[in-house]
Write an enzyme that holds these catalytic residues in place. Structure first.
Site, short mmCIF file in Angstrom:
data_model
loop_
_atom_site.label_atom_id
_atom_site.label_comp_id
_atom_site.label_asym_id
_atom_site.label_seq_id
_atom_site.Cartn_x
_atom_site.Cartn_y
_atom_site.Cartn_z
N SER A 91 -9.73 -14.73 39.81
CA SER A 91 -10.48 -16.00 39.45
C SER A 91 -11.92 -16.08 39.98
CB SER A 91 -9.72 -17.17 39.78
OG SER A 91 -10.56 -18.42 39.89
N GLY A 92 -12.97 -16.05 38.81
CA GLY A 92 -14.20 -16.20 39.45
C GLY A 92 -14.68 -17.48 40.39
N GLY A 258 -14.65 -18.05 35.44
CA GLY A 258 -15.26 -16.93 35.78
C GLY A 258 -14.65 -15.73 35.14
#
Length: 345
Positions: A91-92, A258
């Site tokens: 996950s960004g 992201g």
């Protein structure tokens, strides 16, 4: 004290999306990779995720990250990403939160003006460059794992909508991407109920008809999130667009997302709409931004892939201890349908 669990947590958000970070109270688990550790928590220790993310301690619109020793010797730290319905491979926004917390709390030494570090994730090694000044992590840029497209213009029949075209791509998580106008929508909080409802319906229709499988880790399979997109526009010397990601159990990612941005980079490149090193500005439903670019291309199995780089900002919001009283009747929390829109079966 009658507490059966005490956890040290640093509250944090990246461009609006909550990504709290557990810094103490959890021991390491067996696993030769971070994905192995993810599976261990999923199968044997999932009460931790439920305790923190379900009510009364959590809420639908948040994530929690767990810092662990890395498996990859090149990494400074490892971390797992816990979301309301799953453990995300990558996950960004959570990477930006975790890097910010590691640096601002001194768990990883901060070097000004740029600190470089590597993080071991369930999707692979992610490298980070953090802009730092006066003890503050001002921004985080990460080089993500390769992103690629499974399907362009995949035709799917959505109940109540009919036949539509979607794209399916990997950006660190599996995504369906659908143009908002194609399902009669515009990205705006005023249309939140329709966006969530139709987004979930489109996602379930794809899940029922197609299962993408990651060529390097076949245990990672199936779409879990949907990116609803607005058209690409030219904005000065860069390109930009608005998007919103519908995350189970029926809520928006507050950030531009992201890994969703990385999936969209792969789609835009596959369509010839974005070249290497062109800047792409992705905006969220609340107007926050991630800046991104394609730093190169590669191959992942049979798929042509891009190497995405994304940058954004995070802010620490709290330092807290989460406790579980041994007499608490909700050791794994609970969910109520007014907040948790898509209750589990």
């Amino acid at each position: 004290m009658p507490f059966s669990r005490v956890l040290s947590v640093v509250g944090c958000h990246a461009e609006g999306e909550v990504g709290d970070v557990i810094t103490g109270g959890v021991l390491d688990v067996p696993g030769s990779t971070m994905y192995d550790k993810l599976v261990h928590f999923l199968n044997k220790k999932d009460e931790l995720r439920q305790l923190l993310l379900n009510e009364p301690r959590g809420r639908a619109s948040m994530n929690t990250n767990l810092i662990l020793p890395p498996c990859d010797p090149r990494a400074d730290a490892g971390f797992l990403i816990m979301e309301s319905e799953e453990y995300a491979p990558m996950s960004g926004s959570n990477t930006i939160c975790t890097a910010t917390v590691l640096l601002e709390t001194g768990m990883v030494p901060m070097k000004e003006p740029i600190t470089e570090l590597s993080l071991d994730t369930a999707a692979g090694l992610v490298t980070v460059k953090a802009e730092c000044e006066a003890g503050k992590c001002k921004s985080v840029e990460f080089d993500n794992v390769p992103a690629f497209v499974f399907k362009l213009d995949y035709q799917v029949n959505v109940p109540g909508i009919g036949e539509i075209l979607v794209d399916i791509a990997w950006g660190g998580m599996m995504y369906v991407l659908v143009d908002a106008a194609s399902v009669g929508l515009k990205i705006d909080s005023q249309h939140s109920t329709q966006l969530v409802d139709i987004g979930e319906r489109v996602k379930r229709a794809v899940q029922a008809s197609y299962t993408p499988i990651h060529p390097e880790n076949p245990k990672i399979r199936g779409v879990t999130n949907i990116v609803i997109t607005e058209p690409l526009t030219q904005e000065g010397d860069c390109k930009g667009a608005v998007n919103t990601v519908v995350v189970s159990p029926g809520r928006f990612d507050r950030s531009p997302c992201g890994t969703g941005t990385c999936a969209r980079l792969a789609v835009l490149h596959a369509r010839g709409q974005l070249l290497e090193n062109e800047i792409f500005k992705h905006r969220s439903i609340i107007g926050t931004e991630f800046m991104s670019r394609i730093r190169g291309v590669t191959q992942v199995g049979e798929y042509q892939a891009v190497l995405p780089t994304v940058s954004g900002r995070a802010w620490i919001t709290s330092f807290k201890q989460i406790v579980l009283d041994s007499t608490d009747p909700f050791p794994r929390g609970f969910r109520v349908g007014d907040q948790w829109k898509m209750l589990p079966n």
